[in-house]
Design an enzyme around this catalytic site. Structure first.
Site, PDB file in Angstrom:
ATOM      1  N   ALA A 146       0.847  -1.185   0.000  1.00  0.00           N
ATOM      2  CA  ALA A 146       0.000   0.000   0.000  1.00  0.00           C
ATOM      3  C   ALA A 146       0.883   1.236   0.000  1.00  0.00           C
ATOM      4  O   ALA A 146       2.114   1.151  -0.096  1.00  0.00           O
ATOM      5  CB  ALA A 146      -0.942  -0.015   1.206  1.00  0.00           C
ATOM      6  N   SER A 147       0.261   2.398   0.124  1.00  0.00           N
ATOM      7  CA  SER A 147       1.016   3.637  -0.027  1.00  0.00           C
ATOM      8  C   SER A 147       2.005   3.865   1.101  1.00  0.00           C
ATOM      9  O   SER A 147       3.066   4.452   0.901  1.00  0.00           O
ATOM     10  CB  SER A 147       0.060   4.828  -0.119  1.00  0.00           C
ATOM     11  OG  SER A 147      -0.780   4.869   1.024  1.00  0.00           O
ATOM     12  N   ILE A 148       1.707   3.385   2.303  1.00  0.00           N
ATOM     13  CA  ILE A 148       2.565   3.636   3.451  1.00  0.00           C
ATOM     14  C   ILE A 148       3.471   2.454   3.763  1.00  0.00           C
ATOM     15  O   ILE A 148       4.624   2.629   4.160  1.00  0.00           O
ATOM     16  CB  ILE A 148       1.714   3.999   4.685  1.00  0.00           C
ATOM     17  CG1 ILE A 148       1.169   5.419   4.529  1.00  0.00           C
ATOM     18  CG2 ILE A 148       2.514   3.887   5.977  1.00  0.00           C
ATOM     19  CD1 ILE A 148       0.304   5.876   5.678  1.00  0.00           C
ATOM     20  N   LYS A 165       5.141  -5.972   8.776  1.00  0.00           N
ATOM     21  CA  LYS A 165       4.656  -4.764   8.116  1.00  0.00           C
ATOM     22  C   LYS A 165       5.801  -3.757   8.141  1.00  0.00           C
ATOM     23  O   LYS A 165       6.241  -3.342   9.210  1.00  0.00           O
ATOM     24  CB  LYS A 165       3.427  -4.218   8.836  1.00  0.00           C
ATOM     25  CG  LYS A 165       2.879  -2.937   8.222  1.00  0.00           C
ATOM     26  CD  LYS A 165       1.634  -2.494   8.977  1.00  0.00           C
ATOM     27  CE  LYS A 165       1.067  -1.208   8.420  1.00  0.00           C
ATOM     28  NZ  LYS A 165      -0.132  -0.771   9.149  1.00  0.00           N
ATOM     29  N   ASP A 302     -13.922  -0.347  10.906  1.00  0.00           N
ATOM     30  CA  ASP A 302     -13.918  -0.823   9.521  1.00  0.00           C
ATOM     31  C   ASP A 302     -14.142  -2.330   9.497  1.00  0.00           C
ATOM     32  O   ASP A 302     -13.283  -3.096   9.070  1.00  0.00           O
ATOM     33  CB  ASP A 302     -12.590  -0.464   8.848  1.00  0.00           C
ATOM     34  CG  ASP A 302     -12.648  -0.613   7.332  1.00  0.00           C
ATOM     35  OD1 ASP A 302     -13.769  -0.647   6.785  1.00  0.00           O
ATOM     36  OD2 ASP A 302     -11.582  -0.689   6.703  1.00  0.00           O
TER      37      ASP A 302
END
Length: 460
Positions: A146-148, A165, A302
């Site tokens: 992902a972006s981060i 991660k 979420d």
């Protein structure tokens, strides 16, 4: 990113070398590093100006897409910060116009993975020799990017399967530069157009900055997971769990976590292999979430189908604490009343609850608000169907649920704003989770009534 661990807010006991302090600076900074960050920040502002300028040139040449599309395309070209901002817009119908919320549903966070050599450099900077002494395997191909951050599977020397991660290089500096630029721009706009101060553009940017900078400190994610685990232990809940964090192998930029093996909550056929009572499994998930609203310092905001797992031992696994919310007791009471009224199509009670939830400068005509809400009845029945035959296939559930729920939320917010109400973001987050759970009821327990079933501690 939706594997096991995803973009999540973080803070607390930081074992990392460069975790942000309370003011957003980096610990152990030196003059050379400050100068380097300043140069990178100036370069980033120049890069932003070039992207925006390029879009302007295309507009002048006749490539004139609708403004929401143009803004979304520009955000994706600008990268990490703006992609996250786009996702914030997509999930915040309480803040932004409907056409923008609709368009930014297409703002995806999946990015092309960086080579493992790049991520390994970050890994060794953070964990040092532990990379060689604590792991017997680290998968070079990521599970997700992902972006981060990027996620890699791994195995510890004791044989345990874990997930790493790893934060992508330079992300923190880019986010801070972009968000400071946006904040200053918002303050200028509010000064030039005082009427916009009621929408609090700068306040929105500050909220985005707070949540997004937290995403760059993986220690806070570890804290969130451990806080939720402590909540489960304190309430004697042994039927739900969260991934266990390996603190000594986690820092501000690397998070090592237990790897879960299981299936999404909506995979009914497979769930039957892990649980002889799928309905009870759903009740466990719902009661865990409901009790967290009042007994945990935050709630999972979420709970789409990919973030609730049924593990091989039958427990419910909550993953991805990237979006969490906090709510005060009075607001929670009003939201509970609203949801009860929504499920029973009691528009007068819905209007009363919305007036207690929202922020307004003047009184609200409850009867008029109720009349306008009643116009949404057909849409509500689409999102909360009474006939199990109307449910979509499992494969399309998440996508269709997202679309339906977001559209209904935007309609509710629009009606409220027509009557002078402004809602906190937590309102949309909470309602969205309720509607997710109602969909799951229709899949796993179609005979169950969320508001009448005594096994559910929904409003307590």
């Amino acid at each position: 990113m939706s594997v096991l661990i995803q973009n999540s807010p973080l803070g607390g006991r930081n074992r990392g070398k460069r975790a942000p302090d309370e003011e957003g600076r980096t610990l152990g900074s030196n003059p050379a590093r400050v100068l380097g960050d300043g140069i990178k920040g100036a370069f980033r502002i120049g890069q932003t100006a070039m992207v925006v300028g390029g879009q302007g040139v295309r507009w002048l040449r006749g490539d004139r897409h609708p403004l929401p599309w143009l803004m979304r395309d520009t955000f994706e070209r600008l990268g990490a910060t703006y992609i996250k901002l786009g996702q914030f817009i997509a999930s915040s119908p309480t803040f932004f116009p409907r056409e923008y919320v609709d368009e930014f549903q297409n703002c995806l966070d999946q990015t092309r993975p960086l080579p493992y050599a790049v991520m390994e450099r970050i890994l060794r900077e953070e964990l040092g020799s532990a990379v060689d002494t604590e792991f017997t395997r680290i998968d070079r191909t990521p599970l997700a990017s992902a972006s981060i951050a990027q996620v890699h599977g791994a195995r510890l020397t004791n044989g345990e399967e874990v997930v790493l991660k790893i934060q992508k290089p330079g992300v923190s500096n880019i986010l801070l530069t972009d968000l400071n630029f946006l904040y200053v721009s918002a303050r200028v706009v509010e000064t030039l157009a005082p009427k916009l101060a009621w929408t609090s553009l700068s306040g929105i940017i500050q909220e985005i900055q707070r949540t997004m900078m937290e995403e760059c400190d993986f220690v806070q994610e570890a804290n969130n997971l451990e806080a939720f685990r402590e909540f489960l232990d304190r309430t004697g809940n042994t039927e739900a769990t969260v991934p266990r964090v390996h603190r000594r192998l986690s820092t501000g930029r690397v998070l090592t976590m237990e790897r879960f093996h299981g299936v999404p909550l909506t995979d009914l056929d497979t769930i039957r292999r892990y649980s002889d009572d799928p309905e009870r499994t759903l009740i466990t998930a719902m009661n865990t979430w409901f009790s967290s609203l009042t007994q945990c310092e935050f709630f999972h905001a979420d709970v789409h189908a990919g973030n609730l797992m049924v593990l091989e031992d039958g427990r419910v696994g909550f993953i991805d604490f990237g979006i969490v919310g906090r709510i005060d007791p009075d607001t929670w009471t009003a939201v509970s009343d609203f949801m009860g009224a929504l499920m029973n199509a009691d528009f007068g009670a819905m209007a009363d609850a919305m007036a207690r939830i929202g922020v307004t400068r003047e009184g609200v005509d409850i009867e008029a608000l109720a009349r306008d809400l009643s116009g949404l009845q057909q849409h509500m029945e689409t999102v909360v169907p009474t006939d199990p035959q109307e449910m979509p296939d499992i494969e399309t559930l998440s996508e269709e649920t997202d679309d339906d729920v977001n559209e209904l939320l935007m309609d509710l917010v629009r009606v409220g704003e027509d009557h002078g109400l402004h809602f906190p973001r937590e309102f949309a987050l909470l309602i969205k989770q309720f509607l997710y759970f109602d969909r799951y009821v229709h899949i796993l327990a179609p005979e169950m009534d969320m508001f009448l079933d005594e096994r559910l501690n929904m409003l307590h």
